[in-house]
Design a protein around this motif. Structure first.
Motif, PDB file in Angstrom:
ATOM      1  N   HIS A   7       0.852  -1.197   0.000  1.00  0.00           N
ATOM      2  CA  HIS A   7       0.000   0.000   0.000  1.00  0.00           C
ATOM      3  C   HIS A   7       0.882   1.239   0.000  1.00  0.00           C
ATOM      4  O   HIS A   7       1.797   1.357   0.822  1.00  0.00           O
ATOM      5  CB  HIS A   7      -0.884  -0.038   1.263  1.00  0.00           C
ATOM      6  N   HIS A   9       0.234   5.206   0.026  1.00  0.00           N
ATOM      7  CA  HIS A   9      -0.519   6.476   0.057  1.00  0.00           C
ATOM      8  C   HIS A   9      -0.028   7.272   1.251  1.00  0.00           C
ATOM      9  O   HIS A   9       0.080   6.726   2.355  1.00  0.00           O
ATOM     10  CB  HIS A   9      -2.025   6.228   0.153  1.00  0.00           C
ATOM     11  N   PRO A  12      -2.955   8.396   5.946  1.00  0.00           N
ATOM     12  CA  PRO A  12      -3.493   7.168   6.546  1.00  0.00           C
ATOM     13  C   PRO A  12      -5.011   7.021   6.426  1.00  0.00           C
ATOM     14  O   PRO A  12      -5.527   5.908   6.429  1.00  0.00           O
ATOM     15  CB  PRO A  12      -3.092   7.290   8.028  1.00  0.00           C
ATOM     16  N   ALA A  17      -6.544   3.934   1.378  1.00  0.00           N
ATOM     17  CA  ALA A  17      -6.331   3.124   2.584  1.00  0.00           C
ATOM     18  C   ALA A  17      -7.602   2.341   2.936  1.00  0.00           C
ATOM     19  O   ALA A  17      -7.525   1.205   3.427  1.00  0.00           O
ATOM     20  CB  ALA A  17      -5.911   4.007   3.760  1.00  0.00           C
ATOM     21  N   ARG A  20      -7.519  -0.701   0.943  1.00  0.00           N
ATOM     22  CA  ARG A  20      -6.586  -1.661   1.582  1.00  0.00           C
ATOM     23  C   ARG A  20      -7.276  -2.406   2.722  1.00  0.00           C
ATOM     24  O   ARG A  20      -7.230  -3.637   2.796  1.00  0.00           O
ATOM     25  CB  ARG A  20      -5.350  -0.914   2.108  1.00  0.00           C
ATOM     26  N   ASP A  21      -7.956  -1.644   3.593  1.00  0.00           N
ATOM     27  CA  ASP A  21      -8.628  -2.265   4.741  1.00  0.00           C
ATOM     28  C   ASP A  21      -9.734  -3.220   4.285  1.00  0.00           C
ATOM     29  O   ASP A  21      -9.947  -4.272   4.897  1.00  0.00           O
ATOM     30  CB  ASP A  21      -9.212  -1.184   5.661  1.00  0.00           C
ATOM     31  N   ASP A  38       2.798  -1.168   4.381  1.00  0.00           N
ATOM     32  CA  ASP A  38       2.282   0.200   4.254  1.00  0.00           C
ATOM     33  C   ASP A  38       3.506   1.104   4.114  1.00  0.00           C
ATOM     34  O   ASP A  38       4.140   1.489   5.102  1.00  0.00           O
ATOM     35  CB  ASP A  38       1.457   0.523   5.515  1.00  0.00           C
TER      36      ASP A  38
END
Ligand SMILES: Cc1cc2nc3c(=O)[nH]c(=O)nc-3n(C[C@H](O)[C@H](O)[C@H](O)COP(=O)(O)OP(=O)(O)OC[C@H]3O[C@@H](n4cnc5c(N)ncnc54)[C@H](O)[C@@H]3O)c2cc1C
Length: 233
Positions: A7, A9, A12, A17, A20-21, A38
């Motif tokens: 990831h 970016h 946060p 993101a 991603r989660d 990350d």
């Protein structure tokens, strides 16, 4: 299945993101193991340099790929690179998760690619495309962008999205042997409603749930070329 999400970016709380989660939750929900790199949170060093080797085959002149090859064998490659390489080799699925910056990936992710996809392990000699070091694994790119969907495609103002992503889809992922799945794209992200963004998150989860049945994109196979890599007729 084991999945690595890389990831990139700087914020946060970004929507990237959230994607991603969503991937972590969906894949873990299916019983898969997931690791995340990350890159901004890790303060990843994206600069490929002589400092990546504690000892060198040729201290006079840096041939980065050659030193990568020897560095992995002699364990003289930087610990941060080795750590990411271990995760890469562990994973059956790689997801690169990032916002489009200038028709491409953020420098942070480009620097991860430069340093981690090491020569001698991921590619080298005639080990590329279907013969690449990561053959048998799958990869996918998940991107957010500012542009609208109709701006991409044949005849559209920016041309096909796959052309824009060619250095990553073909020149990187397919080159090192991955079966590359079609990208997941969230269009026009900063300018749409929260509900429309939520729809992208739901669509992403559905896409990930069906990943096992997807056919990869088509790239060259070395058997289609002769010894000098001219196409066979
Ligand atoms: C240097 C640079 C170059 C660029 N080049 C290009 C280019 O070549 N082509 C192009 O098309 N674009 C380009 N862009 C635009 C960029 O790709 C987009 O701005 C980016 O992808 C948007 O995604 P984000 O994650 O940053 O969104 P964010 O700005 O982080 O988020 C958008 C909104 O979503 C909200 N949000 C966060 N989480 C959620 C959630 N769970 N649910 C709903 N909403 C949420 C945020 O609060 C925010 O309001 C460029 C941008 C930069 C900085």
């Amino acid at each position: 299945m084991k999945a690595l999400i890389v990831h990139a970016h700087p914020e946060p709380q970004s929507f990237t993101a959230a994607l991603r989660d969503q991937a972590v939750a969906t894949l873990e929900g299916q019983g898969h193991e997931v690791k995340v790199s990350d890159l901004y949170a890790m303060q990843w060093n994206p600069v490929a340099s002589a400092a990546d080797f504690s000892s060198r085959e040729n201290p006079e002149y840096l041939v980065y790929a050659l030193e990568q090859r020897l560095g992995v064998k002699k364990q003289s490659i930087a610990a941060d690179i080795q750590g990411e390489l271990d995760k890469l080799l562990w994973a059956d699925l790689l997801i690169l998760n990032f916002p489009i910056f200038w028709f491409s990936a953020p420098a942070m992710l480009k620097g991860w690619i430069d340093r981690v996809l090491v020569s001698g392990v991921c590619y080298g000699g005639k080990r590329f495309y279907d013969q690449g070091g990561l053959a048998g694994k799958r990869a996918m790119v998940t991107v957010t962008l500012g542009g609208r969907e109709h701006m991409f495609g044949e005849g559209a103002i920016h041309g096909p999205l796959e052309d824009m992503l060619r250095p990553i889809l073909r020149g990187t992922l397919a080159y090192v042997g991955y079966d590359v799945l079609a990208p997941f794209v969230a269009w026009h992200v900063p300018y749409i409603s929260a509900e429309a963004r939520q729809d992208f998150l739901v669509g992403y989860a559905q896409r990930l749930q069906g990943l096992a049945d997807e056919q990869p994109l088509v790239f060259p196979k070395l058997e289609q070329f002769d010894e000098a890599l001219y196409p066979l007729r």
